[in-house]
Design a protein around this motif. Sequence first.
Motif, PDB file in Angstrom:
ATOM      1  N   PHE A  49      -6.421  -4.778  -0.936  1.00 48.96           N
ATOM      2  CA  PHE A  49      -5.204  -3.987  -1.078  1.00 48.96           C
ATOM      3  C   PHE A  49      -4.270  -4.201   0.111  1.00 48.96           C
ATOM      4  N   VAL A  50      -2.976  -4.060  -0.168  1.00 52.55           N
ATOM      5  CA  VAL A  50      -1.978  -4.186   0.888  1.00 52.55           C
ATOM      6  C   VAL A  50      -0.905  -3.127   0.648  1.00 52.55           C
ATOM      7  N   ASP A  51      -0.479  -2.472   1.694  1.00 52.49           N
ATOM      8  CA  ASP A  51       0.511  -1.401   1.596  1.00 52.49           C
ATOM      9  C   ASP A  51       1.848  -1.858   2.154  1.00 52.49           C
ATOM     10  N   ALA A  52       2.912  -1.280   1.629  1.00 53.95           N
ATOM     11  CA  ALA A  52       4.264  -1.564   2.115  1.00 53.95           C
ATOM     12  C   ALA A  52       5.088  -0.286   2.079  1.00 53.95           C
ATOM     13  N   GLU A  53       5.965  -0.151   3.044  1.00 50.08           N
ATOM     14  CA  GLU A  53       6.823   1.033   3.137  1.00 50.08           C
ATOM     15  C   GLU A  53       8.185   0.708   2.531  1.00 50.08           C
ATOM     16  N   THR A  54       8.644   1.522   1.569  1.00 49.17           N
ATOM     17  CA  THR A  54       9.989   1.394   1.018  1.00 49.17           C
ATOM     18  C   THR A  54      10.824   2.599   1.432  1.00 49.17           C
ATOM     19  N   ALA A  55      12.082   2.577   1.097  1.00 46.54           N
ATOM     20  CA  ALA A  55      12.965   3.695   1.438  1.00 46.54           C
ATOM     21  C   ALA A  55      12.582   4.966   0.692  1.00 46.54           C
ATOM     22  N   TYR A  56      11.719   4.850  -0.315  1.00 43.77           N
ATOM     23  CA  TYR A  56      11.373   6.014  -1.147  1.00 43.77           C
ATOM     24  C   TYR A  56       9.920   6.441  -0.984  1.00 43.77           C
ATOM     25  N   GLY A  57       9.146   5.666  -0.240  1.00 48.04           N
ATOM     26  CA  GLY A  57       7.752   5.991  -0.038  1.00 48.04           C
ATOM     27  C   GLY A  57       6.916   4.730   0.042  1.00 48.04           C
ATOM     28  N   LYS A  58       5.641   4.920   0.321  1.00 44.88           N
ATOM     29  CA  LYS A  58       4.733   3.788   0.488  1.00 44.88           C
ATOM     30  C   LYS A  58       4.176   3.355  -0.870  1.00 44.88           C
ATOM     31  N   VAL A  59       4.006   2.017  -1.039  1.00 45.60           N
ATOM     32  CA  VAL A  59       3.420   1.478  -2.257  1.00 45.60           C
ATOM     33  C   VAL A  59       2.208   0.621  -1.898  1.00 45.60           C
ATOM     34  N   ARG A  60       1.283   0.535  -2.837  1.00 45.67           N
ATOM     35  CA  ARG A  60       0.060  -0.235  -2.615  1.00 45.67           C
ATOM     36  C   ARG A  60      -0.075  -1.311  -3.681  1.00 45.67           C
ATOM     37  N   GLY A  61      -0.145  -2.570  -3.237  1.00 47.22           N
ATOM     38  CA  GLY A  61      -0.370  -3.680  -4.138  1.00 47.22           C
ATOM     39  C   GLY A  61      -1.692  -4.358  -3.833  1.00 47.22           C
ATOM     40  N   THR A  62      -1.858  -5.553  -4.355  1.00 45.59           N
ATOM     41  CA  THR A  62      -3.093  -6.296  -4.126  1.00 45.59           C
ATOM     42  C   THR A  62      -2.785  -7.642  -3.479  1.00 45.59           C
ATOM     43  N   ARG A  63      -3.768  -8.154  -2.737  1.00 45.46           N
ATOM     44  CA  ARG A  63      -3.658  -9.513  -2.211  1.00 45.46           C
ATOM     45  C   ARG A  63      -4.622 -10.380  -3.011  1.00 45.46           C
TER      46      ARG A  63
END
Length: 553
Positions: free
Chosen positions: A39-53
């Motif tokens: 899993f990999v997380d990223a911060e956006t202007a609306y909140g954090k999202v979690r995707g996959t590597r």
Amino acid sequence: MQRRHFLKDLSFSTVSLLAMPGMGNLLPTGARPLTANDFVDAETAYGKVRGTRTNGVNIFRGIPYAGKVSGERRFRRPAPLEPWRGIREALEFGPPSVQPPRQNEPAPAEDCLFLNIWTPANDGKKRPVMFYSHGGGFVIGSGASSWQNGANLARYFDVVVVQTNHRLGLLGFLYLDELAGPDYAGSGNMGTLDITAGLKWVHENIAEFGGDPDNVMIFGESGGGAKTSCLYAMPEAAPYFNKASIESGPGVRMTTPDAAAATTALVLKELNIDPKNWRKLLEVPAADLLAVQSKIPNVPPSLGRRKKGSELPTGFGPVVDGRVLPHHPFDPKAPKISRDKPLMVGWNEDEYTFFAWQSRDVSFTKIDFDGLRAKLEPQYGTDTPKIIDTYRKANPKATAPEIFIAVASINMMGLGSVVIAERKTKQGGAPVYLYNFGYKSEVKIPGSDYALGTPHAMDITFKFNNEVPPEKGGQESSFFGGSSPDRYKASHQMAELWTTFARTGTPAAEGVPAWPAYTRKNRATMRIDTECEVIEDRFAEELKMWRSIGKLS
């Protein structure tokens, strides 16, 4: 082909294309369960999202880029996107716009404003961003189609790929400006305004995903090409992209307000709603609107112009409303607003074989030259002998079926592409690059011994570099591309041309001749194949003939 018949085939065939088995999930992760390291997380202007590597690529699916478009927001601008707390999972594709269900994809829904991202890393590096609009005319399609999986572009060419779902059909393009007042201004362009909202989201957030917000290329095939043509002419989209590619979907002209109003009147009549009570449209279930949409014929905008007062319902697509879309994208000239933005445009050499395959009409494969004349006369009338004579002289070894395919294909996607190249270069601004995709698939049209050649839509897997050897995660045989290993080289070269254009504004690839910009003097065309070549003034005699009979301006 008659234009009405063409779009009927287009709608049916694209539905089938996007539901095809056989492509699967390119470069699958395997059967093992995901672990925390995947899993990999990223911060956006609306909140954090979690995707996959997965295999060296970070993948984020189903990120919302705007708010609701249902209920009181139907036919209007999206509601503001509400921030969220904690981490939002971005592991599954979001629903596409309301349309017939699609195999191996999420169920459609009215609230559909989600995007997907493929990136080599969330590392702050400023990679070029390739923002793709899916095909399917303006009525179907999805950012979840495996044909346009962005992982291989990210993996092998160090770019960030973004794709959106956006409103389609009646929900995306019903023209209410003349009935509903200022809250519904731009209603005939909500689908393309959704894409613009996606571009704005990318501008604000893509740096977190390793992309450069100041180096964004928009591109799309078929209906996605037409959407790209519109974005190229839309003031709201202009700040958010730097270059564009229009692929087998030249949008020279779009729907006029009179034609759009005629379509709206037909919708209201079908639903037994008085125009004064138009607000009842907000209460009609989306499934019922889809049923009404299916009754209204879709007719693609013409290269030519209709006389005032002769407007007929044209189905659903962007409307030249004077505000959101101030004028036709490339008529009477290329849009001034994108004068300084480089452009690629082109088409596949055998576009029509796709539609023959989908309609299961292989009668053209058996015609002789008398049969060719009979097949072309309903559309071209007294110009038919001149058309056949020109093509036979320019292609002395071609059979009657081959000439039919050439005539049908250039009329579908070629003439509009040439118009765009001519009008763009006439501006004297940024360069335009014209191409023909020509890799020949050996796959036969079912029920015949006639090969598909280079059909409509085959370029998708090639430019996304999804024709790769099995050891790189590909398949022994692809649906359209066939089984020859030659396709790997053609796909890699096409993908490299596209990604280099995204990076620099000039398409180039190792081992491929330098691709000169199109000018009215050289009319250079890059023919893309296993061995690419630059051809000056390609189809010169054919295009001269099309101009002489008023089919090309």
